[in-house]
Write an enzyme that holds these catalytic residues in place. Structure first.
Site, short mmCIF file in Angstrom:
data_model
loop_
_atom_site.label_atom_id
_atom_site.label_comp_id
_atom_site.label_asym_id
_atom_site.label_seq_id
_atom_site.Cartn_x
_atom_site.Cartn_y
_atom_site.Cartn_z
CG LEU A 120 19.36 -25.55 -32.34
CD1 LEU A 120 20.86 -25.94 -33.17
CD2 LEU A 120 18.28 -24.66 -33.46
CG ASP A 157 13.79 -21.01 -22.68
OD1 ASP A 157 14.54 -21.84 -22.79
OD2 ASP A 157 13.53 -20.16 -23.69
CG ASN A 216 10.35 -26.25 -30.83
OD1 ASN A 216 11.45 -25.57 -31.07
ND2 ASN A 216 9.56 -26.23 -31.93
CD GLU A 254 14.54 -16.79 -27.94
OE1 GLU A 254 15.31 -15.97 -27.36
OE2 GLU A 254 14.49 -16.92 -28.94
CB CYS A 260 13.90 -28.19 -30.00
SG CYS A 260 15.38 -27.16 -29.16
#
Length: 215
Positions: free
Chosen positions: A48, A98, A73, A75, A2
């Site tokens: 995204l 998340d 941005n 994970e 992202c």
């Protein structure tokens, strides 16, 4: 991947600046673009979608109290484990993302929550009550976060070019840093090709509060 960006500034038009910055990050997040603006501060997010594809998981995202806002941005690999722990503490969740775990975890535990995170990330959490922003980057430095600070304003982004667009042409080449990049393919010590633009270090936590009264 992202794109995140934001600005603290007493002088610039916040919304216009954010739109100009996020336009250069559309390739990082084509699924959604949105903004949060408060006083002389603003956040932008180019999304995204990966984990939770719903609109409720769009960013910038506010916590249940409305006090905290995040643009994120990356994970978080252990977010399901963290979610279970937070649920036991009374947290209720509106998404399966998340992102919401980071937001509610910080609301509950502050910066100490960051020590529990396992993943690749860079993010900014804004405290609307105290008018301050907290930045964090993963220990491995997988997700970039660049910033510019001149004593009166603070501008950050996932990519140098969106900061460069805002403050250009007042930039000076850092020849030592550029030479290192051309030699080894990466920057070191938080430097970039420009003297005025820096990179957050892996694992670094940075706080910016009420830029009008300085850091």
């Amino acid at each position: 991947m992202c794109g995140i960006s934001g600005i603290f500034s007493p002088n610039r038009k916040i919304e216009e600046t954010l739109h100009n910055m996020s336009a250069l990050l559309e390739h990082r997040g084509p699924d959604n673009t949105d903004f949060f603006i408060s006083k002389k501060f603003g956040l932008a997010h180019n999304r995204l979608s990966i984990i939770d594809l719903s609109q409720e998981a769009n960013q910038p995202m506010q916590d249940s109290s409305g006090r905290y806002v995040i643009t994120f941005n990356g994970e978080i690999f252990n977010f399901n484990e963290l979610k279970k722990d937070l649920s036991k503490m009374g947290c209720l969740f509106n998404t399966n993302s998340d992102t919401e775990i980071l937001l509610e975890g910080y609301a509950k535990e502050g910066e100490s929550f960051f020590k529990k995170i396992r993943g690749f990330y860079s993010f900014c959490i804004y405290d609307c009550l105290e008018d301050k922003a907290i930045f964090s980057r993963d220990l491995f430095g997988k997700k970039p976060l660049y910033y510019f600070y001149n004593g009166s304003e603070f501008i950050f982004s996932s990519e140098i070019k969106s900061i460069q667009k805002i403050i250009s042409p007042n930039l000076s080449i850092d020849y030592d840093s550029l030479s290192h990049f051309l030699w080894k393919g990466y920057y070191v010590d938080g430097n970039t090709a420009y003297l005025e633009i820096k990179s957050m270090l892996p694992g670094q936590i940075l706080e910016v509060s009420n830029i009008q009264n300085n850091l």
